[in-house]
Design a protein around this motif. Structure first.
Motif, PDB file in Angstrom:
ATOM      1  N   UNK A  99     118.542 110.215  44.652  1.00  0.00           N
ATOM      2  CA  UNK A  99     118.907 108.824  44.423  1.00  0.00           C
ATOM      3  C   UNK A  99     117.718 107.940  44.796  1.00  0.00           C
ATOM      4  N   UNK A 100     117.362 107.018  43.905  1.00  0.00           N
ATOM      5  CA  UNK A 100     116.288 106.073  44.196  1.00  0.00           C
ATOM      6  C   UNK A 100     116.705 104.669  43.775  1.00  0.00           C
ATOM      7  N   UNK A 101     116.143 103.660  44.474  1.00  0.00           N
ATOM      8  CA  UNK A 101     116.285 102.252  44.082  1.00  0.00           C
ATOM      9  C   UNK A 101     117.740 101.843  43.876  1.00  0.00           C
ATOM     10  N   UNK A 102     118.587 102.171  44.848  1.00  0.00           N
ATOM     11  CA  UNK A 102     120.010 101.832  44.781  1.00  0.00           C
ATOM     12  C   UNK A 102     120.288 100.656  45.708  1.00  0.00           C
ATOM     13  N   UNK A 103     120.914  99.577  45.230  1.00  0.00           N
ATOM     14  CA  UNK A 103     121.199  98.428  46.093  1.00  0.00           C
ATOM     15  C   UNK A 103     122.032  98.838  47.307  1.00  0.00           C
ATOM     16  N   UNK A 104     121.763  98.198  48.438  1.00  0.00           N
ATOM     17  CA  UNK A 104     122.504  98.489  49.661  1.00  0.00           C
ATOM     18  C   UNK A 104     122.554  97.234  50.529  1.00  0.00           C
ATOM     19  N   UNK A 105     123.695  97.041  51.182  1.00  0.00           N
ATOM     20  CA  UNK A 105     123.805  95.943  52.143  1.00  0.00           C
ATOM     21  C   UNK A 105     124.124  96.492  53.532  1.00  0.00           C
ATOM     22  N   UNK A 106     123.708  97.713  53.786  1.00  0.00           N
ATOM     23  CA  UNK A 106     124.005  98.353  55.064  1.00  0.00           C
ATOM     24  C   UNK A 106     123.262  97.645  56.200  1.00  0.00           C
ATOM     25  N   UNK A 107     123.897  97.633  57.364  1.00  0.00           N
ATOM     26  CA  UNK A 107     123.273  97.031  58.543  1.00  0.00           C
ATOM     27  C   UNK A 107     123.012  98.094  59.603  1.00  0.00           C
ATOM     28  N   UNK A 108     122.050  97.794  60.472  1.00  0.00           N
ATOM     29  CA  UNK A 108     121.632  98.716  61.522  1.00  0.00           C
ATOM     30  C   UNK A 108     121.479  97.939  62.827  1.00  0.00           C
ATOM     31  N   UNK A 109     121.902  98.557  63.921  1.00  0.00           N
ATOM     32  CA  UNK A 109     121.712  97.956  65.242  1.00  0.00           C
ATOM     33  C   UNK A 109     120.377  98.412  65.795  1.00  0.00           C
ATOM     34  N   UNK A 110     119.458  97.475  65.976  1.00  0.00           N
ATOM     35  CA  UNK A 110     118.137  97.787  66.507  1.00  0.00           C
ATOM     36  C   UNK A 110     118.195  97.854  68.027  1.00  0.00           C
ATOM     37  N   UNK A 111     117.625  98.910  68.594  1.00  0.00           N
ATOM     38  CA  UNK A 111     117.704  99.136  70.031  1.00  0.00           C
ATOM     39  C   UNK A 111     116.392  98.834  70.747  1.00  0.00           C
ATOM     40  N   UNK A 112     116.543  98.362  71.981  1.00  0.00           N
ATOM     41  CA  UNK A 112     115.392  98.171  72.866  1.00  0.00           C
ATOM     42  C   UNK A 112     115.042  99.508  73.500  1.00  0.00           C
ATOM     43  N   UNK A 113     113.946  99.555  74.222  1.00  0.00           N
ATOM     44  CA  UNK A 113     113.507 100.803  74.840  1.00  0.00           C
ATOM     45  C   UNK A 113     114.559 101.382  75.778  1.00  0.00           C
ATOM     46  N   UNK A 114     115.349 100.508  76.434  1.00  0.00           N
ATOM     47  CA  UNK A 114     116.371 100.980  77.369  1.00  0.00           C
ATOM     48  C   UNK A 114     117.700 101.287  76.699  1.00  0.00           C
ATOM     49  N   UNK A 115     117.772 101.165  75.369  1.00  0.00           N
ATOM     50  CA  UNK A 115     118.996 101.476  74.641  1.00  0.00           C
ATOM     51  C   UNK A 115     119.898 100.288  74.397  1.00  0.00           C
ATOM     52  N   UNK A 116     119.578  99.126  74.949  1.00  0.00           N
ATOM     53  CA  UNK A 116     120.392  97.939  74.698  1.00  0.00           C
ATOM     54  C   UNK A 116     120.137  97.432  73.280  1.00  0.00           C
ATOM     55  N   UNK A 117     121.104  96.690  72.736  1.00  0.00           N
ATOM     56  CA  UNK A 117     120.980  96.213  71.368  1.00  0.00           C
ATOM     57  C   UNK A 117     120.173  94.921  71.309  1.00  0.00           C
ATOM     58  N   UNK A 118     119.154  94.917  70.453  1.00  0.00           N
ATOM     59  CA  UNK A 118     118.316  93.739  70.289  1.00  0.00           C
ATOM     60  C   UNK A 118     118.828  92.811  69.202  1.00  0.00           C
ATOM     61  N   UNK A 119     119.404  93.397  68.148  1.00  0.00           N
ATOM     62  CA  UNK A 119     119.859  92.594  67.025  1.00  0.00           C
ATOM     63  C   UNK A 119     120.255  93.484  65.864  1.00  0.00           C
ATOM     64  N   UNK A 120     120.484  92.867  64.709  1.00  0.00           N
ATOM     65  CA  UNK A 120     120.946  93.588  63.532  1.00  0.00           C
ATOM     66  C   UNK A 120     119.920  93.484  62.411  1.00  0.00           C
TER      67      UNK A 120
END
Length: 293
Positions: A99-120
């Motif tokens: 599969x290539x070039x398929x639209x997506x609106x998926x979100x991801x939780x970005x983590x800091x070095x200590x595992x806490x969430x920085x943002x989306x």
């Protein structure tokens, strides 16, 4: 596959919470506060693994992943997220499907070095996804590497363009579980078969990387270099032969062996050769060996 609902074929392949070959993408779930949702004990870690944190990793609704760059990526390039093919939100690719070039609106939780969430972080498309020969999905985000660095103060992980080396100390960093598994590369498997899927030249871990469902898509980091050398995807859970959640090894002579409790990853060194300037996928580039649609 290492998804949270590992073992439930109707839901996903191998339980991606720790492998792309254990339970393909599962239904959206919230990571429970289980005993595994902590860093691995220091005593179980490889000598260099203590320096590996969660910076650059992300948590998906059912898998793990990481923000990655190619060795020659520029700060203004659109950022990419790497996870397993079986973690694709629209369902696991069939054997032989690319599969290539398929639209997506998926979100991801970005983590800091200590595992806490920085943002989306927000995806705009699936750049590439397959479970043929390898088990990878690459998403393109709506933000650049520089903008992520400026907003969150965290840099992407870099994919090594070199084949991993047996015996190297590695860390499998799961954003879903906020857990670091530490071990070494035990060796390489010519063919790893699980259900309808076959992966080539897979990485076999030594016994201390006891990855679980939800770790699917975790970056495998060579702790000597700090570079991504593979993506975690499956393990043999019940000792079965070549079934979902129970991959078998096939050697160069076609001999099949089963190693219950052993976990695996898929190499990533071939990915950079398939990306041109601007982190744009180009499967026609010289040296690109990723499966084509």
């Amino acid at each position: 596959m290492k998804t949270p609902l590992s073992g439930l074929l109707a839901v996903t392949l191998l339980g991606t919470a720790g492998a792309f070959a254990a339970a393909g993408p599962a239904a959206a779930v919230t990571a429970p506060t289980a005993p595994h949702a902590v860093r691995a004990p220091h005593a179980a870690r490889a000598p260099h693994a203590a320096t590996v944190g969660f910076a650059g990793t992300v948590a998906l609704d059912d898998c793990s992943g990481s923000v990655v760059r190619m060795p020659d990526s520029q700060g203004g390039d659109p950022a990419l997220v790497l996870t397993n093919g079986h973690c694709l939100e629209t369902g696991m690719p069939a054997a032989g499907q690319v599969i290539t070039d398929q639209p997506s609106d998926r979100t991801f939780s970005l983590l800091a070095d200590d595992g806490s969430q920085l943002g989306t972080l927000q995806a705009v498309k699936v750049v590439y996804s397959t479970m043929t020969d390898t088990d990878v999905t690459l998403y393109q985000l709506d933000s650049s590497y520089d903008s992520i660095q400026q907003q969150y103060g965290t840099a992407p992980l870099t994919i090594s363009p070199d084949h991993p080396v047996a015996g190297s100390p590695i860390a499998v960093v799961s954003g879903y579980w906020q857990t670091v598994y530490s071990c070494s590369i035990d060796g390489f498997v010519p063919q790893l078969k699980e259900g309808d899927w076959t992966w080539k030249d897979s990485v076999r871990y030594t016994s201390t990387c006891n990855t679980i469902g939800g770790t699917s898509g975790s970056p495998v980091i060579d702790t000597d270099t700090g570079l991504v050398v593979a993506v975690n995807n499956t393990g043999n859970e019940n000792g079965e032969r070549c079934t979902v959640d129970n991959p078998c090894e096939v050697d160069a002579n076609g001999n099949v062996t089963v190693h219950q409790g052993t976990n695996y990853a898929e190499e990533t060194y071939g990915i950079p050769a398939c990306f041109g300037p601007g982190t744009q996928l180009d499967l026609t580039l010289a040296g690109c060996a990723l499966p084509k649609p």
